[in-house]
Write a protein that holds these residues in place. Structure first.
Motif, PDB file in Angstrom:
ATOM      1  N   VAL A  96      22.033  -9.574  42.842  1.00  0.00           N
ATOM      2  CA  VAL A  96      21.576 -10.948  43.044  1.00  0.00           C
ATOM      3  C   VAL A  96      22.379 -11.505  44.206  1.00  0.00           C
ATOM      4  O   VAL A  96      23.613 -11.550  44.157  1.00  0.00           O
ATOM      5  N   THR A 102      18.765 -20.215  47.808  1.00  0.00           N
ATOM      6  CA  THR A 102      17.857 -19.313  47.102  1.00  0.00           C
ATOM      7  C   THR A 102      18.602 -18.067  46.647  1.00  0.00           C
ATOM      8  O   THR A 102      19.435 -17.535  47.366  1.00  0.00           O
ATOM      9  N   TRP A 103      18.271 -17.653  45.420  1.00  0.00           N
ATOM     10  CA  TRP A 103      18.798 -16.380  44.934  1.00  0.00           C
ATOM     11  C   TRP A 103      17.718 -15.324  45.128  1.00  0.00           C
ATOM     12  O   TRP A 103      16.564 -15.518  44.746  1.00  0.00           O
ATOM     13  N   LEU A 104      18.113 -14.197  45.690  1.00  0.00           N
ATOM     14  CA  LEU A 104      17.215 -13.059  45.843  1.00  0.00           C
ATOM     15  C   LEU A 104      17.679 -11.950  44.912  1.00  0.00           C
ATOM     16  O   LEU A 104      18.859 -11.597  44.912  1.00  0.00           O
ATOM     17  N   VAL A 105      16.756 -11.422  44.127  1.00  0.00           N
ATOM     18  CA  VAL A 105      17.066 -10.283  43.266  1.00  0.00           C
ATOM     19  C   VAL A 105      16.592  -9.050  44.030  1.00  0.00           C
ATOM     20  O   VAL A 105      15.409  -8.907  44.328  1.00  0.00           O
ATOM     21  N   ASN A 114      14.814  -3.247  48.183  1.00  0.00           N
ATOM     22  CA  ASN A 114      13.535  -3.884  47.884  1.00  0.00           C
ATOM     23  C   ASN A 114      13.789  -5.249  47.262  1.00  0.00           C
ATOM     24  O   ASN A 114      14.626  -5.380  46.361  1.00  0.00           O
ATOM     25  N   ALA A 115      13.057  -6.267  47.709  1.00  0.00           N
ATOM     26  CA  ALA A 115      13.142  -7.593  47.101  1.00  0.00           C
ATOM     27  C   ALA A 115      12.324  -7.568  45.814  1.00  0.00           C
ATOM     28  O   ALA A 115      11.118  -7.307  45.836  1.00  0.00           O
ATOM     29  N   LEU A 116      12.973  -7.850  44.693  1.00  0.00           N
ATOM     30  CA  LEU A 116      12.287  -7.810  43.405  1.00  0.00           C
ATOM     31  C   LEU A 116      11.817  -9.187  42.968  1.00  0.00           C
ATOM     32  O   LEU A 116      10.750  -9.332  42.375  1.00  0.00           O
ATOM     33  N   HIS A 117      12.627 -10.216  43.254  1.00  0.00           N
ATOM     34  CA  HIS A 117      12.290 -11.566  42.795  1.00  0.00           C
ATOM     35  C   HIS A 117      13.053 -12.575  43.630  1.00  0.00           C
ATOM     36  O   HIS A 117      14.105 -12.271  44.199  1.00  0.00           O
ATOM     37  N   SER A 118      12.553 -13.799  43.683  1.00  0.00           N
ATOM     38  CA  SER A 118      13.217 -14.888  44.380  1.00  0.00           C
ATOM     39  C   SER A 118      13.186 -16.107  43.481  1.00  0.00           C
ATOM     40  O   SER A 118      12.155 -16.403  42.864  1.00  0.00           O
ATOM     41  N   LEU A 119      14.300 -16.833  43.364  1.00  0.00           N
ATOM     42  CA  LEU A 119      14.368 -18.016  42.533  1.00  0.00           C
ATOM     43  C   LEU A 119      15.375 -18.993  43.124  1.00  0.00           C
ATOM     44  O   LEU A 119      16.241 -18.588  43.900  1.00  0.00           O
TER      45      LEU A 119
END
Length: 161
Positions: A96, A102-105, A114-119
């Motif tokens: 993370v 912004t947090w990028l998982v 690989n970008a898995l999720h963004s929150l």
């Protein structure tokens, strides 16, 4: 004349000796066994080995300190910060990363990300509770050690949640 006859062989001998010394000094010579360098002793080998060990130990100590205390993170205004990381396989991990607000998982594998999720960025939770110590004697010893360390550093005890 008699004096000159006696001095002439002596003068010739001195000139010949001087010429031999000059020739001997000008020519390269092989050192005699008495002039040879002394053999290397065990003490000098031990001293050289200890010096090499000390230099290697210093290099590893500096590398450990750089990793332990985060000397690579001396730059104050970093725009990218690793919030959390966990290993999910031999060469795979989930990381993370905070970029701006912004947090990028990210899924990180050997050679790819690989970008898995963004929150949106969130407040970090309080420190996770310590792992349970299997033996009660060890738990008491660990608590006593922690208290002694806090006392020696002059820190107040933190309240438990």
């Amino acid at each position: 004349m008699n004096l000159l006859a006696r001095r002439l062989p002596q003068a010739a001998a001195s000139i010949a000796a001087a010429a031999c010394l000059a020739a001997h000094a000008a020519l390269p010579t092989v050192p005699s066994p008495a002039e040879a360098a002394p053999a290397v002793g065990a003490s000098s080998l031990l001293q050289a080995g200890f010096g090499m060990f000390a230099v290697l130990a210093l290099i590893f100590l500096c590398a450990w300190a750089a990793r332990r205390f985060g000397l690579q993170r001396l730059g104050g205004g970093q725009s990218v910060k690793v919030v959390s990381s966990t290993v999910v396989g031999q060469r795979e991990r989930v990381v993370v990363v905070e970029v701006g607000g912004t947090w990028l998982v990210l899924g990180v594998a050997a050679g790819r990300v690989n970008a898995l999720h963004s929150l949106p960025a969130q407040a970090l939770p309080a420190a996770a509770p310590a792992r349970a110590v299997p033996d009660a004697r060890l738990a008491g010893a660990a608590g006593l050690f922690a208290q002694k360390l806090r006392d020696s550093l002059g820190l107040a005890q933190r309240p438990h949640p």
